[in-house]
Design an enzyme around this catalytic site. Structure first.
Site, PDB file in Angstrom:
ATOM      1  N   CYS A  57       0.825  -1.212   0.000  1.00 18.62           N
ATOM      2  CA  CYS A  57       0.000   0.000   0.000  1.00 18.62           C
ATOM      3  C   CYS A  57       0.858   1.260   0.000  1.00 18.62           C
ATOM      4  CB  CYS A  57      -0.904   0.016   1.236  1.00 18.62           C
ATOM      5  SG  CYS A  57      -1.702  -1.552   1.574  1.00 18.62           S
TER       6      CYS A  57
HETATM    7  C1  BEZ Z   1       1.050  -4.993   2.143  1.00 15.29           C
HETATM    8  O1  BEZ Z   1       0.449  -4.025   1.717  1.00 15.29           O
HETATM    9  O2  BEZ Z   1       2.139  -5.304   1.702  1.00 15.29           O
HETATM   10  C2  BEZ Z   1       0.460  -5.806   3.244  1.00 15.29           C
HETATM   11  C3  BEZ Z   1      -0.882  -5.694   3.519  1.00 15.29           C
HETATM   12  C4  BEZ Z   1      -1.411  -6.435   4.542  1.00 15.29           C
HETATM   13  C5  BEZ Z   1      -0.627  -7.261   5.282  1.00 15.29           C
HETATM   14  C6  BEZ Z   1       0.717  -7.358   5.012  1.00 15.29           C
HETATM   15  C7  BEZ Z   1       1.261  -6.624   3.990  1.00 15.29           C
END
Ligand code: BEZ
Length: 180
Positions: free
Chosen positions: A55
Site C-alpha cells: 500500500c
Molecule cells: C502490504 O500491503 O504489503 C500488506 C498488507 C497487509 C498485510 C501485510 C502486507
C-alpha cells in the site's frame, strides 16, 4: 454480494484547526458518505492497512502520481479508505506526502462491512480489515468494481493487480473509447 450503492455512514475525521493552540491543533470533524461522494465521480480504493508495504510502496503513491491522468478521464477525486482510525490515516498521508489523494478513516469498519468487504486478518494479528479493492463511484453509486481475487478471511496472500491505478485507468480509457 458487494454493494451497488455506497452505505450511508459517518466517518470520524481529524482536521487541522489553526484556532487551536498548542502542539496538536486538530479537532474532530464528522463527515458523511454524502459529504464525500454526492455529486462527484470518484475512484475509491481500499486496502488492508495504512503503512503496510504494498500500500505504501505502490498503491497510494501510484494513485497520487496518476491523479492528473484520472482527472483527464473525468474523475473528480481519489479517496483511500482503510479500517484504521483518523490518527493513523492522517499520519500515513503525511508520511507519504500526499496532496491529491484524500484518506478516509473507517476505524470501526462500518463502511467496509456494509460494502461487503470486511475480512478477518487475525492470521496477521490485524483483526477485521478491508479486502483490497477499488471502485469507480458516481454520485454514490458504484459504476465499476475492481476487487482483488481470493476474497477470504485469513488469506495467506495479498493479491494486488486489478485494483491498481494503472488497471483502473486502462479500464476508464477503454470504456471512453468504446463509448465514442
Ligand atoms: C502490504 O500491503 O504489503 C500488506 C498488507 C497487509 C498485510 C501485510 C502486507
Amino acid at each position: 454480494m458487494f454493494a451497488q450503492k455506497l452505505p450511508d455512514v459517518t466517518f470520524h475525521t481529524r482536521v487541522r484547526d489553526e484556532s487551536i493552540e498548542g502542539p496538536n491543533p486538530f479537532r474532530w470533524e464528522d463527515k458523511t458518505t454524502a459529504d464525500y461522494f454526492a455529486g462527484k465521480r470518484v475512484v475509491l480504493f481500499s486496502l488492508p492497512g495504512a503503512f503496510t508495504p504494498t500500500c505504501s510502496t505502490y498503491q497510494l503513491p501510484d494513485f497520487e502520481k496518476l491523479y492528473p491522468e484520472f482527472q483527464a478521464e473525468g474523475i473528480d477525486e481519489i479517496y483511500c479508505v482503510a479500517v484504521n482510525d483518523a490518527f493513523v490515516m492522517n499520519a500515513w498521508a503525511k508520511a507519504q506526502g500526499v496532496e491529491h489523494v484524500k484518506v478516509i478513516p473507517d476505524g470501526s469498519g462500518e463502511f467496509t462491512r456494509k460494502m461487503g468487504m470486511l475480512v478477518c486478518k487475525d492470521n496477521l494479528g490485524f483483526g477485521m480489515r478491508s479486502w483490497r479493492y477499488a471502485a469507480v463511484v458516481n454520485d454514490g453509486k458504484v459504476e465499476q468494481w475492481f476487487v482483488e481475487e481470493g476474497y477470504s478471511d485469513n488469506c495467506d496472500t495479498d493479491p494486488y493487480g486489478v485494483s491498481s491505478p494503472q488497471n483502473i485507468l486502462e479500464n476508464l480509457r477503454a470504456r471512453k473509447t468504446e463509448a465514442a
